[in-house]
Write an enzyme that holds these catalytic residues in place. Structure first.
Site, PDB file in Angstrom:
ATOM      1  N   GLY A 108      58.444  36.707  37.355  1.00 26.45           N
ATOM      2  CA  GLY A 108      58.549  37.931  37.963  1.00 26.45           C
ATOM      3  C   GLY A 108      59.645  39.000  37.235  1.00 26.45           C
ATOM      4  N   ASP A 110      61.043  41.558  38.706  1.00 28.06           N
ATOM      5  CA  ASP A 110      61.987  41.359  39.719  1.00 28.06           C
ATOM      6  C   ASP A 110      63.408  40.669  39.674  1.00 28.06           C
ATOM      7  OD1 ASP A 110      60.533  39.329  40.950  1.00 28.06           O
ATOM      8  OD2 ASP A 110      60.847  40.089  42.754  1.00 28.06           O
TER       9      ASP A 110
END
Length: 268
Positions: A108, A110
């Site tokens: 990810g 993020d």
């Protein structure tokens, strides 16, 4: 130049304006799949900032996404408004961060962006942990030199609550707070006790297992929608909480000095 950073997650999207010095304004939380809600904020910002009035002030965007269907909607949303200058971060390998992890092109964005921002805040020479409390709870390891070493992914507080509700016939959907009791005499307070303090216990255990070489107490920063309640229950009032850590990393990656430093780091 107007600059906007957006973090498109599984449960919500956060937008924020980026100041001239790279500071992130307080973010606006929106549904991740509702262009009508996005448009209401966009119209307000366009009116207040003059965005879109001519090409010279057309905004520049940076977007982090772990939600491909919602990302497709956002691409169409921006294209329909003539926004062409968009920096996308959709996997960890897109982030200019030294890393010693496997399969960064599947990780990810993020997670990596939170580490990038935390590494910029972390005292030099100290190891670090980033605890993100959202749909999932992740704990990221940062070496003393700022290298991302991977981490832990566990179910978040509300995800556990949803699972109990959806996979049973009679348990209600709840979102427990730090006021949850240690045990309950009824169904709801029993669920609150198990969900909240079970999650706190899991985080404590996961943090305790993050030993570093050389040994020493890691610097810890918390972020995410449930960070405030979980951080204080786990680490006390002195817990270091940065609500928009991913947006800070996004600004560093897209607009700041980290841009262009390469994205693969030490990963294979």
């Amino acid at each position: 130049m107007i600059r906007i950073a957006a973090d498109l997650g599984n449960s919500r999207m956060k937008w924020a304006l980026v100041g001239e010095s790279g500071t992130v304004s307080p973010s606006t939380a929106l549904p991740p799949d509702d262009p009508l809600a996005w448009d209401a904020i966009w119209q307000l910002w366009s009116k207040n900032l003059g965005a879109g009035a001519d090409d010279s002030i057309r905004p520049r965007w940076a977007v982090a996404s772990v939600n491909p269907p919602a990302a497709a909607k956002l691409r169409a949303f921006l294209a329909a408004r003539g926004i062409e200058e968009v920096s996308w971060y959709e996997t960890a390998s897109d982030v200019p961060l030294p890393m010693d992890v496997e399969d960064a092109n599947q990780g990810g964005a993020d997670r990596a962006l939170a580490v990038l921002a935390a590494a910029a805040r972390k005292p030099a020479g100290r190891t670090g942990l980033v605890v993100s409390c959202g749909t999932a709870i992740t704990i990221e390891r940062i070496g003393a030199e700022g290298v991302w070493l991977g981490g832990v992914i566990a179910p978040g507080l509300f995800l556990c609550a949803r699972a109990l509700h959806m996979l049973t016939a009679q348990l209600p959907l709840i979102h427990p707070s730090a006021a949850a009791p240690s045990w309950g005499r009824g169904t709801i307070d029993s669920m609150e006790a198990g969900l909240f303090w079970g999650t706190v216990g899991a985080i404590k255990e996961l943090i305790a297992r993050q030993a570093f070489d050389p040994p020493g107490e890691p610097w810890i920063v918390w972020t995410g929608g449930d960070a405030d309640r979980l951080a204080r229950a786990t680490s006390g009032e002195a817990a270091r909480i940065v609500p928009d850590l991913v947006l800070e990393g996004l600004v560093l990656a897209a607009f700041g000095p980290a841009r262009g430093q390469g994205t693969r780091g030490l990963s294979p």
